[in-house]
Scaffold this motif. Structure first.
Motif, short mmCIF file in Angstrom:
data_model
loop_
_atom_site.label_atom_id
_atom_site.label_comp_id
_atom_site.label_asym_id
_atom_site.label_seq_id
_atom_site.Cartn_x
_atom_site.Cartn_y
_atom_site.Cartn_z
N ASP A 1 50.07 -96.38 -67.35
CA ASP A 1 49.59 -97.13 -68.65
C ASP A 1 48.06 -97.76 -68.27
OD1 ASP A 1 51.91 -96.88 -70.10
OD2 ASP A 1 52.76 -98.69 -69.25
N GLN A 2 47.52 -97.25 -67.54
CA GLN A 2 45.90 -97.60 -67.09
C GLN A 2 45.16 -96.40 -67.43
OE1 GLN A 2 47.24 -99.29 -63.31
NE2 GLN A 2 45.95 -100.77 -63.64
N VAL A 3 43.90 -96.55 -67.95
CA VAL A 3 43.17 -95.44 -67.91
C VAL A 3 42.11 -95.36 -66.68
CG1 VAL A 3 41.15 -94.40 -69.65
CG2 VAL A 3 43.02 -96.12 -70.25
N PHE A 4 41.97 -93.96 -66.28
CA PHE A 4 41.03 -93.93 -64.94
C PHE A 4 40.10 -92.86 -65.31
CE2 PHE A 4 44.91 -95.74 -63.30
CZ PHE A 4 44.33 -96.45 -62.09
N ARG A 5 38.93 -93.10 -64.63
CA ARG A 5 37.93 -92.24 -64.54
C ARG A 5 38.09 -91.16 -63.21
NH1 ARG A 5 32.23 -93.78 -66.93
NH2 ARG A 5 32.24 -95.39 -65.08
N VAL A 6 38.24 -89.92 -63.49
CA VAL A 6 38.48 -89.46 -62.17
C VAL A 6 37.48 -88.34 -61.98
CG1 VAL A 6 40.00 -88.18 -60.88
CG2 VAL A 6 40.98 -89.07 -62.98
N ARG A 7 36.97 -88.37 -60.69
CA ARG A 7 35.84 -87.38 -60.44
C ARG A 7 36.26 -86.65 -58.74
NH1 ARG A 7 29.66 -88.96 -59.07
NH2 ARG A 7 28.87 -87.09 -58.99
N SER A 8 35.93 -85.45 -59.09
CA SER A 8 36.21 -84.61 -57.70
C SER A 8 34.97 -83.99 -57.16
CB SER A 8 37.36 -83.55 -57.97
OG SER A 8 36.96 -82.74 -59.05
N HIS A 9 35.11 -83.61 -55.96
CA HIS A 9 33.65 -83.15 -55.27
C HIS A 9 34.10 -82.30 -53.99
CE1 HIS A 9 29.94 -83.29 -53.66
NE2 HIS A 9 30.22 -83.38 -52.46
N LEU A 10 33.68 -81.20 -53.92
CA LEU A 10 34.05 -80.27 -53.01
C LEU A 10 33.15 -80.20 -51.72
CD1 LEU A 10 35.80 -77.46 -52.49
CD2 LEU A 10 33.88 -76.36 -53.13
N VAL A 11 33.58 -80.34 -50.45
CA VAL A 11 32.95 -80.20 -49.44
C VAL A 11 33.34 -79.11 -48.48
CG1 VAL A 11 31.72 -82.56 -48.83
CG2 VAL A 11 34.15 -82.28 -48.44
N ARG A 12 32.61 -78.53 -47.56
CA ARG A 12 33.15 -77.40 -46.70
C ARG A 12 32.67 -77.86 -45.24
NH1 ARG A 12 35.04 -72.92 -49.01
NH2 ARG A 12 34.37 -72.90 -51.29
N THR A 13 33.70 -78.19 -44.49
CA THR A 13 33.66 -78.40 -43.10
C THR A 13 34.07 -77.17 -42.30
OG1 THR A 13 35.70 -79.59 -43.22
CG2 THR A 13 33.61 -80.90 -43.30
N ASP A 14 33.21 -76.49 -41.67
CA ASP A 14 33.41 -75.41 -40.86
C ASP A 14 34.28 -74.27 -41.56
OD1 ASP A 14 32.60 -76.49 -38.52
OD2 ASP A 14 34.50 -77.23 -37.80
N GLY A 15 33.52 -74.10 -42.83
CA GLY A 15 34.21 -73.34 -43.87
C GLY A 15 35.41 -73.61 -44.42
#
Ligand SMILES: Nc1ncnc2c1ncn2[C@@H]1O[C@H](COP(=O)(O)OP(=O)(O)OP(=O)(O)O)[C@@H](O)[C@H]1O
Ligand SMILES: [Mg+2]
Length: 392
Positions: free
Chosen positions: A135-149
């Motif tokens: 019942d709550q509104v969320f702003r979601v953000r996702s971010h990609l990182v590569r560690t050692d591939g």
């Protein structure tokens, strides 16, 4: 054996023993050097480990201090790390570790959030969205990182329920106040009209009443614009998009201003091919054009020209209103769309600064964009907006 021979044997034996001791000493020295080098290597590795640990603790402290729920996931959507807010949100008890190998879906039971991670892994780009959770509104953000591939996805969830509630409260208040203002404004106008008809009134009194009338006009316009803006912002305004010829909308908008333009010594030119069709709420777009035309008339001195144009731009229609007036300085071109923004004193020309804010909302609700740009032949202002077409 002579004494001499015995001495020689003894000497040779002594030399052999000395040689053995020397070789043994050298070997021990070599081993010692190896051990020292290994020791130094281990010490350096230990230092690196300690530094990494300090950094990991600092990052964890940062995560714990955050108001957002933060999660780190691996390629298979397994939770690698989550902060206290995320634990609370997904009711994982603090201190108790989540089951090894738990996936995001098992933790959240929310497909939309899971899909965001898939999208980020596939596109490699940051993805932003809004989701409902508990019942709550969320702003979601996702971010990609590569560690050692190895790909890892960072996920941040910000609770914006309160922000949304405040926005709603502000809009409701504005709508209520502007609605309540209508009655006293109407009464003021009636009183002023009644006074005007009073034959005992001297010329000066009449002149003052005209001034009062102007002020009532302004008040009425402010109240109406505030109400319109609140209605549009709240999403309560009904927009019915239908295919309409662009030239028709322009013609109707221009009709309203022909007389005013003539009085101000301005010429209006329309360039609208009859075959261009917009997917629009004609009345609302008329309003946008009306606001732009009103500004163009207000800010263009006598003898000027106003050009309204519509043309096809990719899969959209692009409308523009260009004038030969004072123009909008470069650094104000994005600010003019803010609520209540008015240029400097010289360029105010009596208004509340809501016209372009309303225009922007209407255009955006059509899925279009609006901006101000340099006209082809300065000086002057040029306001441009786009609208969808039925094909799109
Ligand atoms: N055609 C134009 N030429 C020069 N300046 C402009 C033009 N259109 C807008 N502006 C500037 O942008 C400001 C904001 O315009 P907007 O239409 O939002 O408000 P307003 O015209 O001042 O008041 P309202 O439209 O509410 O009566 C104006 O005050 C003016 O400074
Ligand atoms: Mg205006």
């Amino acid at each position: 054996m002579t004494l001499l021979q015995f001495a020689i044997v003894l000497l040779l034996g002594a030399i052999a023993v000395l040689l053995g001791v020397f070789i043994g000493y050298q070997a021990a020295q070599g081993r010692l050097r190896d051990l020292r080098a290994r020791n130094a290597q281990l010490a350096a590795q230990l230092q690196l480990c300690e530094e990494a640990e300090v950094r990991a603790e600092a990052l964890e402290a940062l995560g714990e201090a955050s108001y957002n729920a933060l999660l780190l996931l691996d390629e298979l959507h397994r939770v690698v790390h989550l902060n206290a807010v995320a634990r609370r949100l997904f009711t994982v008890e603090k201190g108790s570790d989540i089951a090894p190998g738990s996936t995001l879906l098992a933790l959240t039971r929310h497909h939309e959030i899971d899909d965001l991670v898939t999208e980020t892994l596939e596109s490699g780009e940051d993805v932003e969205s809004q989701v409902m959770f508990d019942d709550q509104v969320f702003r979601v953000r996702s971010h990609l990182v590569r560690t050692d591939g190895e790909p890892l996805v960072g996920l941040a969830l910000q609770d914006i329920s309160e922000l949304q509630r405040l926005g709603r409260a502000r809009r409701d208040m504005v709508a209520n106040v502007s609605h309540e203002l209508r009655t006293p404004i109407t009464s003021l106008r009636l009183l002023a009209d009644t006074l005007k008809r009073d034959e005992r009134l001297a010329e000066h009194g009449l002149w003052l009443l005209d001034k009062i009338d102007d002020e009532i006009d302004t008040l009425e316009q402010i109240a109406q614009e505030l109400l319109d803006l609140a209605t549009i912002e709240s999403g309560r305004a009904e927009f019915i998009l239908k295919p309409v010829p662009a030239a028709e909308i322009i013609e109707r908008a221009v009709q309203h201003f022909t007389e005013q333009a003539r009085r101000n010594g301005l010429e209006i030119e329309v360039q609208a091919p009859p075959d261009l069709i917009a997917m629009a709420d004609a009345q609302q777009v008329e309003r946008v054009l009306g606001n732009l035309l009103h500004n163009a008339i207000k800010f263009t001195p006598e003898g000027g020209r106003i050009t309204i144009q519509v043309e096809r731009a990719n899969d959209k229609l692009q409308f523009s209103v260009t004038d030969t007036g004072v123009g909008i300085p470069h650094d104000e071109r994005s600010r003019v769309f803010e609520r209540f923004y008015r240029g400097d004193r010289a360029r105010r020309g009596g208004g509340t600064g809501l016209g372009l804010a309303i225009a922007k909302h209407i255009v955006q609700l059509h899925g279009g964009t609006i901006w101000a740009e340099e006209p082809p032949n300065p000086p002057g202002a040029r306001l441009v907006f786009t609208l969808p077409t039925p094909e799109e």
